[in-house]
Design a protein around this motif. Structure first.
Motif, PDB file in Angstrom:
ATOM      1  N   PHE A  76      14.397 -34.228  -9.280  1.00  0.00           N
ATOM      2  CA  PHE A  76      14.958 -33.385  -8.222  1.00  0.00           C
ATOM      3  C   PHE A  76      14.194 -32.083  -8.112  1.00  0.00           C
ATOM      4  O   PHE A  76      13.539 -31.634  -9.052  1.00  0.00           O
ATOM      5  CB  PHE A  76      16.457 -33.112  -8.431  1.00  0.00           C
ATOM      6  N   ASN A  77      14.292 -31.491  -6.932  1.00  0.00           N
ATOM      7  CA  ASN A  77      13.786 -30.157  -6.637  1.00  0.00           C
ATOM      8  C   ASN A  77      14.890 -29.395  -5.925  1.00  0.00           C
ATOM      9  O   ASN A  77      15.652 -29.975  -5.149  1.00  0.00           O
ATOM     10  CB  ASN A  77      12.565 -30.190  -5.719  1.00  0.00           C
ATOM     11  N   VAL A  78      14.956 -28.076  -6.147  1.00  0.00           N
ATOM     12  CA  VAL A  78      15.933 -27.212  -5.485  1.00  0.00           C
ATOM     13  C   VAL A  78      15.171 -26.278  -4.540  1.00  0.00           C
ATOM     14  O   VAL A  78      14.210 -25.630  -4.956  1.00  0.00           O
ATOM     15  CB  VAL A  78      16.722 -26.368  -6.520  1.00  0.00           C
ATOM     16  N   PHE A  79      15.613 -26.232  -3.279  1.00  0.00           N
ATOM     17  CA  PHE A  79      14.961 -25.400  -2.270  1.00  0.00           C
ATOM     18  C   PHE A  79      15.925 -24.362  -1.720  1.00  0.00           C
ATOM     19  O   PHE A  79      17.093 -24.658  -1.449  1.00  0.00           O
ATOM     20  CB  PHE A  79      14.430 -26.265  -1.121  1.00  0.00           C
ATOM     21  N   ALA A  80      15.423 -23.149  -1.534  1.00  0.00           N
ATOM     22  CA  ALA A  80      16.194 -22.036  -0.985  1.00  0.00           C
ATOM     23  C   ALA A  80      16.435 -22.232   0.509  1.00  0.00           C
ATOM     24  O   ALA A  80      15.736 -23.024   1.158  1.00  0.00           O
ATOM     25  CB  ALA A  80      15.448 -20.724  -1.230  1.00  0.00           C
ATOM     26  N   PRO A  81      17.400 -21.506   1.072  1.00  0.00           N
ATOM     27  CA  PRO A  81      17.650 -21.576   2.518  1.00  0.00           C
ATOM     28  C   PRO A  81      16.364 -21.304   3.307  1.00  0.00           C
ATOM     29  O   PRO A  81      15.605 -20.388   2.973  1.00  0.00           O
ATOM     30  CB  PRO A  81      18.680 -20.473   2.761  1.00  0.00           C
ATOM     31  N   GLY A  82      16.119 -22.124   4.307  1.00  0.00           N
ATOM     32  CA  GLY A  82      14.935 -21.972   5.141  1.00  0.00           C
ATOM     33  C   GLY A  82      13.707 -22.668   4.589  1.00  0.00           C
ATOM     34  O   GLY A  82      12.708 -22.804   5.284  1.00  0.00           O
ATOM     35  N   ASP A  83      13.739 -23.116   3.341  1.00  0.00           N
ATOM     36  CA  ASP A  83      12.618 -23.842   2.742  1.00  0.00           C
ATOM     37  C   ASP A  83      12.911 -25.334   2.794  1.00  0.00           C
ATOM     38  O   ASP A  83      14.069 -25.748   2.737  1.00  0.00           O
ATOM     39  CB  ASP A  83      12.398 -23.412   1.293  1.00  0.00           C
ATOM     40  N   ALA A  84      11.849 -26.128   2.894  1.00  0.00           N
ATOM     41  CA  ALA A  84      12.021 -27.570   3.017  1.00  0.00           C
ATOM     42  C   ALA A  84      11.079 -28.301   2.069  1.00  0.00           C
ATOM     43  O   ALA A  84       9.963 -27.837   1.817  1.00  0.00           O
ATOM     44  CB  ALA A  84      11.760 -28.004   4.455  1.00  0.00           C
ATOM     45  N   PRO A  85      11.520 -29.448   1.567  1.00  0.00           N
ATOM     46  CA  PRO A  85      10.638 -30.269   0.727  1.00  0.00           C
ATOM     47  C   PRO A  85       9.335 -30.580   1.466  1.00  0.00           C
ATOM     48  O   PRO A  85       9.338 -30.900   2.642  1.00  0.00           O
ATOM     49  CB  PRO A  85      11.453 -31.542   0.506  1.00  0.00           C
ATOM     50  N   GLY A  86       8.238 -30.433   0.767  1.00  0.00           N
ATOM     51  CA  GLY A  86       6.934 -30.700   1.352  1.00  0.00           C
ATOM     52  C   GLY A  86       6.335 -29.523   2.100  1.00  0.00           C
ATOM     53  O   GLY A  86       5.168 -29.536   2.461  1.00  0.00           O
ATOM     54  N   ALA A  87       7.144 -28.495   2.353  1.00  0.00           N
ATOM     55  CA  ALA A  87       6.660 -27.344   3.122  1.00  0.00           C
ATOM     56  C   ALA A  87       6.831 -26.023   2.367  1.00  0.00           C
ATOM     57  O   ALA A  87       6.443 -24.989   2.871  1.00  0.00           O
ATOM     58  CB  ALA A  87       7.397 -27.271   4.456  1.00  0.00           C
ATOM     59  N   ALA A  88       7.420 -26.077   1.181  1.00  0.00           N
ATOM     60  CA  ALA A  88       7.677 -24.841   0.433  1.00  0.00           C
ATOM     61  C   ALA A  88       7.702 -25.150  -1.058  1.00  0.00           C
ATOM     62  O   ALA A  88       7.848 -26.304  -1.465  1.00  0.00           O
ATOM     63  CB  ALA A  88       9.015 -24.235   0.862  1.00  0.00           C
ATOM     64  N   THR A  89       7.595 -24.124  -1.853  1.00  0.00           N
ATOM     65  CA  THR A  89       7.684 -24.263  -3.298  1.00  0.00           C
ATOM     66  C   THR A  89       9.151 -24.318  -3.707  1.00  0.00           C
ATOM     67  O   THR A  89       9.966 -23.529  -3.226  1.00  0.00           O
ATOM     68  CB  THR A  89       6.998 -23.069  -3.992  1.00  0.00           C
ATOM     69  N   ALA A  90       9.464 -25.240  -4.595  1.00  0.00           N
ATOM     70  CA  ALA A  90      10.840 -25.384  -5.070  1.00  0.00           C
ATOM     71  C   ALA A  90      11.217 -24.220  -5.981  1.00  0.00           C
ATOM     72  O   ALA A  90      10.382 -23.686  -6.712  1.00  0.00           O
ATOM     73  CB  ALA A  90      11.000 -26.695  -5.824  1.00  0.00           C
ATOM     74  N   LEU A  91      12.492 -23.824  -5.916  1.00  0.00           N
ATOM     75  CA  LEU A  91      13.030 -22.809  -6.838  1.00  0.00           C
ATOM     76  C   LEU A  91      13.112 -23.357  -8.252  1.00  0.00           C
ATOM     77  O   LEU A  91      12.945 -22.634  -9.222  1.00  0.00           O
ATOM     78  CB  LEU A  91      14.458 -22.430  -6.442  1.00  0.00           C
ATOM     79  N   GLY A  92      13.425 -24.631  -8.347  1.00  0.00           N
ATOM     80  CA  GLY A  92      13.590 -25.261  -9.651  1.00  0.00           C
ATOM     81  C   GLY A  92      13.430 -26.760  -9.534  1.00  0.00           C
ATOM     82  O   GLY A  92      13.424 -27.312  -8.439  1.00  0.00           O
ATOM     83  N   SER A  93      13.290 -27.406 -10.699  1.00  0.00           N
ATOM     84  CA  SER A  93      13.161 -28.860 -10.728  1.00  0.00           C
ATOM     85  C   SER A  93      13.769 -29.383 -12.021  1.00  0.00           C
ATOM     86  O   SER A  93      14.330 -28.631 -12.796  1.00  0.00           O
ATOM     87  CB  SER A  93      11.690 -29.261 -10.599  1.00  0.00           C
ATOM     88  N   ASN A  94      13.619 -30.670 -12.251  1.00  0.00           N
ATOM     89  CA  ASN A  94      14.346 -31.324 -13.325  1.00  0.00           C
ATOM     90  C   ASN A  94      13.658 -31.296 -14.689  1.00  0.00           C
ATOM     91  O   ASN A  94      13.541 -32.311 -15.347  1.00  0.00           O
ATOM     92  CB  ASN A  94      14.676 -32.763 -12.939  1.00  0.00           C
ATOM     93  N   ALA A  95      13.306 -30.150 -15.175  1.00  0.00           N
ATOM     94  CA  ALA A  95      12.843 -30.039 -16.557  1.00  0.00           C
ATOM     95  C   ALA A  95      14.022 -30.391 -17.459  1.00  0.00           C
ATOM     96  O   ALA A  95      15.096 -29.812 -17.340  1.00  0.00           O
ATOM     97  CB  ALA A  95      12.358 -28.626 -16.840  1.00  0.00           C
ATOM     98  N   ASP A  96      13.836 -31.357 -18.330  1.00  0.00           N
ATOM     99  CA  ASP A  96      14.904 -31.800 -19.243  1.00  0.00           C
ATOM    100  C   ASP A  96      16.157 -32.272 -18.515  1.00  0.00           C
ATOM    101  O   ASP A  96      17.272 -32.101 -18.994  1.00  0.00           O
ATOM    102  CB  ASP A  96      15.263 -30.696 -20.243  1.00  0.00           C
ATOM    103  N   ARG A  97      15.984 -32.825 -17.305  1.00  0.00           N
ATOM    104  CA  ARG A  97      17.067 -33.443 -16.524  1.00  0.00           C
ATOM    105  C   ARG A  97      18.095 -32.448 -16.018  1.00  0.00           C
ATOM    106  O   ARG A  97      19.179 -32.819 -15.573  1.00  0.00           O
ATOM    107  CB  ARG A  97      17.766 -34.552 -17.299  1.00  0.00           C
TER     108      ARG A  97
END
Length: 135
Positions: A76-97
């Motif tokens: 998974f990736n977490v995106f801030a308001p106004g950001d979209a997968p593939g078009a912005a850097t994720a705020l966070g992802s699934n390190a250690d699930r």
């Protein structure tokens, strides 16, 4: 190469690229917590290059926690308001699930659940359970 062969080859490549993109399914699931609750757990599955986008509203300064269980191919990736997968850097992802982070903006956050290209290419089915919490 003859012009007709070049044109045919160009059409074949264009069709192949369009077919690959058209096959990718993105399912958007709005998340609403039950009255008085600050978290929700959902189960789902997808295959190949498909993905699921969970959307939920939160305020700046709140803390989001995301945990993911199930297939080891689920990410998974977490995106801030106004950001979209593939078009912005994720705020966070699934390190250690899991991931926990303080939210920078008020608005609708997107949590994208997907699988990496190597397993997506094989069309593997990915069952998972995700828990989203806002405090």
């Amino acid at each position: 190469m003859k012009p007709v062969q070049t044109l045919a080859l160009s059409i074949a490549f264009a069709f192949a690229a369009t077919s690959a993109v058209a096959a990718d399914k993105v399912t958007t699931v709005p998340v609403k917590f039950a009255k008085g609750a600050s978290s929700a757990t959902m189960k789902g599955s997808f295959a190949g290059y498909d993905s699921v986008h969970y959307t939920l509203d939160a305020r700046a300064g709140q803390t989001m926690t995301v945990t993911l269980a199930g297939s080891s191919n689920a990410n998974f990736n977490v995106f801030a308001p106004g950001d979209a997968p593939g078009a912005a850097t994720a705020l966070g992802s699934n390190a250690d699930r899991g991931w926990t982070g303080k939210l920078p903006k008020t608005g609708t956050y997107t949590v994208q659940v997907y699988q990496m290209r190597a397993s997506a290419r094989r069309g593997e089915k990915v069952p998972y359970t995700i828990t989203l919490s806002i405090r």
